[in-house]
Scaffold this active site. Sequence first.
Site, PDB file in Angstrom:
ATOM      1  N   CYS A  21       7.180  10.764  -0.078  1.00  0.00           N
ATOM      2  CA  CYS A  21       6.147   9.760  -0.369  1.00  0.00           C
ATOM      3  C   CYS A  21       5.621   9.943  -1.792  1.00  0.00           C
ATOM      4  CB  CYS A  21       4.954   9.894   0.565  1.00  0.00           C
ATOM      5  SG  CYS A  21       5.343  10.437   2.213  1.00  0.00           S
ATOM      6  N   GLU A  62       0.067   5.375   5.904  1.00  0.00           N
ATOM      7  CA  GLU A  62       0.464   5.896   4.591  1.00  0.00           C
ATOM      8  C   GLU A  62       1.786   5.235   4.275  1.00  0.00           C
ATOM      9  OE1 GLU A  62       2.763   7.742   2.435  1.00  0.00           O
ATOM     10  OE2 GLU A  62       2.406   9.657   3.461  1.00  0.00           O
TER      11      GLU A  62
END
Lengths: 527, 527
Positions: free
Chosen positions: B301, B264
């Site tokens: 994120c 990720e």
Amino acid sequence: MTQILGHNYIGGQRSAEGSVIVKSVDASTGETLVHDFHQATLGEVDRAARAAASAYPAFRALSAERRAEFLEAIADELDALGDEFVAIVCRETALPAGRIQGERGRTSGQMRLFAKVLRRGDFYGARIDQALPDRAPLPRPDLRQYRIGLGPVAVFGASNFPLAFSTAGGDTASALAAGCPVVFKAHSGHMATAEWVADALIRAAERTGMPAGVFNMIYGSGVGEALVKHPAIQAVGFTGSLQGGRALCDMAAARPQPIPVFAEMSSINPVIVLPQALAARSATIARELAASVVQGCGQFCTNPGLVIGVRSAAFSAFIEQLAGQINEQSAQTMLNAGTLRSYVKGLDKLLAHKGIEHVAGTAQQGNQAQPQLFKADVSLLLEGDEVLQEEVFGPTTVVIEVADQAQLSAAIHGLHGQLTATLIGEMADFEQFSELTPLLEQKVGRILLNGYPTGVEVCDSMVHGGPYPATSDARGTSVGTLAIDRFLRPVCFQNYPDSLLPDALKNANPLGIQRLIDGQISDRTLG
Amino acid sequence: MTQILGHNYIGGQRSAEGSVIVKSVDASTGETLVHDFHQATLGEVDRAARAAASAYPAFRALSAERRAEFLEAIADELDALGDEFVAIVCRETALPAGRIQGERGRTSGQMRLFAKVLRRGDFYGARIDQALPDRAPLPRPDLRQYRIGLGPVAVFGASNFPLAFSTAGGDTASALAAGCPVVFKAHSGHMATAEWVADALIRAAERTGMPAGVFNMIYGSGVGEALVKHPAIQAVGFTGSLQGGRALCDMAAARPQPIPVFAEMSSINPVIVLPQALAARSATIARELAASVVQGCGQFCTNPGLVIGVRSAAFSAFIEQLAGQINEQSAQTMLNAGTLRSYVKGLDKLLAHKGIEHVAGTAQQGNQAQPQLFKADVSLLLEGDEVLQEEVFGPTTVVIEVADQAQLSAAIHGLHGQLTATLIGEMADFEQFSELTPLLEQKVGRILLNGYPTGVEVCDSMVHGGPYPATSDARGTSVGTLAIDRFLRPVCFQNYPDSLLPDALKNANPLGIQRLIDGQISDRTLG
């Protein structure tokens, strides 16, 4: 009646911009067929990938019911391909007509099975977590998840299943079911076959109102690299050699955007013959196993290439019986001259290895493949010799004797990943050798008891996959309905009003599907 | 009370063979902490991977109930970590105590949620096709499928979630739930934190009788490569930078046996502000959006790095309101000096670009991050300029004005893959801009309506994933229960007697789970 044009299939049109002509060959006689196939130019590869990308938004937005109707229309078109079609497939592959008729039924059956999956709706993976507005310290928003197709998929068909693993085969069926348009690279071993099937597929697409570009097909060699590297392509399905599959994996991994490759490659499919089974039915096992080794001239991904037993007088007798059976098998014509060349090369490697002895089979010569039996020293497995791990594609198998039960486990530890493993035994064997199932689970995709690995049922539970090098990704299967999972990815909607959600996630459950709602699987409707 | 030893965790033992010492730092003062952490030697990396491999057969053979008890024991141990622990996490990360307490609860909650998944049993993906002995032309054998863990998993934690995306975070939780032992590479930004958590995990493993080697942890920089290349490792979980994640992907793809990497990485999380919403509540949106941009110093994120709206007087006014809000936000301390350096570098790139203007924020200086607002020309998106696509990790965002509805779609087309996209609108907006949802589905893992992307709920329906470069594989999620799927693969049993099948596939359904039986989902038992 289909006229072979030999033009590429791009966005619902035919295209022949290139001047390179490739030819198909009669597999039995070596005679070149009359048809001219136009190798796709780089421009045509680009247009084919773009056509698939253009079709993607419309195709994936279709209801699952519409896609199911498309797959069923393909199935009907395939079933309607008659004797002339069967004859051309036989000519290009040297496979017998009965086999091709069976494979046609398997290929259309596979399309219909994916239509069922689409109607069942579990492929959506629908999940709903309802809002918890009063939760402390923070409220939970409404969250819902379903799965959509990845985007255009490039498919490379196999030589050995000109229908079931090719143009309209399992990879194409599962990609289309997932809502992914396909660019298919026609296999050079059966281009006329590919054209017949592509025509059937395009007729079905037109009849059911699919977007142009839902299926595209390109001819030629060396066009695969440009296809896999094309930015529009989002996944790859492949069935073929380890070398070819690994090359595609490496290309895909090196792209600016890496994409998943599902390559089904190399497997030697060990068969483990246990003592009580030998005591009970040695001759039968030898006969059945030999039949599995030579079935379809050994040209199956699941062909049993390794037979393992514990040293004993009974196992020695079994090897003799198996040798007798192999000696009785006739030579057969292979799929094409290249396949025979590879087979000869594979045999030469085995013959030249000092740890391997030739046990049975007529010396290889001529235009057909001679069935063979070899025996290898167990040290080759224990010490990781690559010669045994490489699939010899054709009607041959290698026997290994292990000293005892402990060495059997050690030998299995030494194996690479496989599509299948088979245990031949009685209940007393399975009790005595109970360590084998968990051990084999770590090595293979499918474990069979008292059967033979050739013959792969198309159903929900099938796994035609396994750890590397059997496939490039053990999490997938290329046969059976789970194959659709390879081409789907999840998307989550947060705080969406019901009217804006996809049907699969709406409160009223208009599709009537099973969903995971607040942690419970149910087909209920919501408030 | 935990004593920080700074030794690696290998197979249930501590090990400090190396002479390279790495140090942890007080994120607020830059002061070096007293503890010595021993960087793992290559031999220790090898032993850690082997310890995980040794634990795998026993660990995966445990019942799901036993694994659930292990995860719950970890959760209890995490909850019991008290003020001294919170203080050390705050010291290493400069995150406030309230945030760390919340994250501790999230991390233990995540473990308990995976325990629920294990008991629910849908992770098995159990499928049964019963034998059809009378089928013509060929009988169908009994075929059954379930899923097993892939094998040892290497996990690389994130700097920005020292608990929830780290030692006992989502990747570790989902790998352990799947039956995969873990080798965790401690993040150099919070090694003392990692040691506290690893101790908690090991206590839980010992208390619930897990095999030694079920969890291993290594310290140091440069040890990740040896870990990812180790033949025993079968998958990788990673949260961090695009550069770091891609490097791991490339290494994993180049192994003799390629393995999947779930990285990720980079996302700019576009927020699209629609006209009717602006008309109804412009000031509120500006205030809420600014709060989302600076939350946790922008170190999420899912931080909104791009704000898109259609040119109008109202949108111009909104930009002014947003600028006003950003100007009011205070500077904050970042996770570490490296993070601040990256932030400064990212700002300098934006400032230097002639298509981008600085709109609000105090000039960056000193030891804290200053919130910033930029405005970029839409041509940067339309022409694929990389400057906008790169995540600037920190409290900053970039506004883009599009000319009209058509250009809005074109701009979204120009985006790379994202974790999230957000639509701020009224119902009239969603009707007018109905093309946005299908378009965004192709670009992101999660679409939010009238919310803000920071704040990722841990639940069944969450997708914390998305097309590259948001992640390396859009088919996975690193938050929510679907994360377990990344570490499972299917295995098929053909013609197995009931007594030899795993419980998940036995006729009597002893686990009481839902299974796909002959094409129907059901919890029924079989003959």
